[in-house]
Design an enzyme around this catalytic site. Structure first.
Site, short mmCIF file in Angstrom:
data_model
loop_
_atom_site.label_atom_id
_atom_site.label_comp_id
_atom_site.label_asym_id
_atom_site.label_seq_id
_atom_site.Cartn_x
_atom_site.Cartn_y
_atom_site.Cartn_z
N SER A 140 0.83 -1.20 0.00
CA SER A 140 0.00 0.00 0.00
C SER A 140 0.86 1.25 0.00
O SER A 140 1.98 1.25 0.53
CB SER A 140 -0.90 0.00 1.24
OG SER A 140 -1.54 1.24 1.41
N TYR A 165 -2.15 -0.27 10.05
CA TYR A 165 -2.36 -0.84 8.72
C TYR A 165 -1.09 -0.74 7.88
O TYR A 165 -0.64 -1.72 7.28
CB TYR A 165 -3.51 -0.12 8.02
CG TYR A 165 -3.65 -0.44 6.56
CD1 TYR A 165 -3.97 -1.73 6.14
CD2 TYR A 165 -3.44 0.53 5.58
CE1 TYR A 165 -4.08 -2.04 4.79
CE2 TYR A 165 -3.55 0.23 4.23
CZ TYR A 165 -3.87 -1.05 3.84
OH TYR A 165 -3.98 -1.35 2.51
#
Length: 348
Positions: A140, A165
């Site tokens: 990501s 995350y």
């Protein structure tokens, strides 16, 4: 949707494993692979992080296609993953299963460890023990964290994440490199930048804004609108993945231990950004959306949220050099297509 049990009879046919198959990116990738003649096994746990009905509707489309099978299971379940890899040999594994979302990691951190760390380890072990030729996995843009040097490059240090995350995605990159170096498993990590488009995730900004505007509700505009995102249309993301699947990484003979390049390695390991390399102001995005909906948004301006970053911008030079590809679908075109899908799907 009923899942299918796997048996040893499936071992003779080559198959691509796609985890997170009913997710936004997973759904589009499975469709594209099948359309290209691929034999796909999709795995998903159909979590309720967002509307399960949307996932079920995606799955219905996939199960109507030839050469697609579905197994409902959780990649964090060790025994289930061992059974999966014992029953079926995969030349390629594409891991798109993950607990996503920056803000949700502030509320339920354990979900990220279970899916993104334990689950990823189970997949690495499956690849190690069963001769997988290429593991492609989703990272990501969130891994860039506190970095401010633009555009974000896979050659930059990313040791300062600002959300759990992001930390789990950085951990995935390190875990993959470890297995690549020890067990010679070719691994490619893909850092996606703000993916949007038809069948998108309801927790993403364009989906949230569209829903609120059509319902006459205010939209939350964080950092008082002073945000930029490298919005990347889903078709560009899928094109990048498709090209990378067949581009199996090789050890970089020019990699230097005294000057380590994080994007390559002495092992068969590679990292790429997949982004538009064209950040869009959040306020401009809202204006485009208003024009497509023919309706003005009521804006609720708020400070930046914990874990958020004000700007993302992808350096895609390596992607262009190695795969001759650069995402290029303009935001106006992409938002128009998303709005058209949204209105049709929700019968607006």
């Amino acid at each position: 949707m009923a899942s299918q049990n796997l048996t040893s009879k499936t071992q003779d046919s080559k198959c691509i494993l796609v985890t997170g198959a009913t997710g936004f990116i997973g759904f589009h990738l499975c469709k594209r692979l099948i359309e290209c003649g691929g034999n796909v096994l999709g795995v998903d746990n159909l979590s309720n992080y967002y509307d399960v009905n949307l996932k079920i509707d995606r799955l219905k489309q996939l199960t109507e296609m030839k050469n697609f099978r579905f197994l409902k299971t959780d990649i964090s379940e060790k025994e289930a993953m061992e059974n999966l890899f014992s029953a079926q040999k995969f030349d390629t594994v594409v891991n798109l299963a993950a607990q996503t979302g920056v803000r949700y990691s502030l509320v339920n951190p354990y979900a990220y460890i279970d899916s993104n760390i334990v689950g990823f380890l189970n997949l690495l072990e499956g690849c190690r023990n069963n001769g997988t030729k290429h593991l492609v996995f989703a990272s990501s843009s969130a891994v860039y964290g506190a970095n401010t040097k633009m555009p974000f490059s896979v050659r930059h240090n990313v040791d300062h994440p600002v959300s759990l995350y992001a930390t789990t995605k950085k951990a995935n990159e390190l875990m993959a490199h470890t297995y690549s170096s020890i067990y010679n498993i070719p691994c490619t990590g893909l850092r996606f930048f703000t993916v949007y488009g038809p069948w998108g995730r309801p927790d993403m900004v364009l989906f949230l804004f569209t829903k609120a505007i059509l319902e006459g509700k205010p939209i939350d505009v964080f950092n008082y609108g002073k945000m930029q995102r490298d919005f990347t249309y889903i078709d560009d993301i899928i094109e990048g993945i498709i090209r990378i699947i067949d581009h199996i990484p090789q050890p970089n003979p020019h990699w230097k231990k005294e000057e380590p390049n994080p994007a390559t390695s002495f092992a068969p390991y590679r990292l790429y950004n997949i982004g538009n390399n064209n950040p869009v102001d959040l306020m401009e995005c809202i204006e485009i959306l208003e024009n497509c909906l023919n309706k003005k948004a009521e804006k609720n301006f708020l400070p930046i949220q914990p874990g958020d970053v004000p700007v993302t911008n992808a350096d895609v030079d390596d992607l262009m050099a190695d795969l001759n590809f650069k995402p290029n679908i303009p935001i106006k075109v992409g938002i128009k297509k998303f709005v058209a899908w949204y209105k049709e799907y929700y019968n607006v």
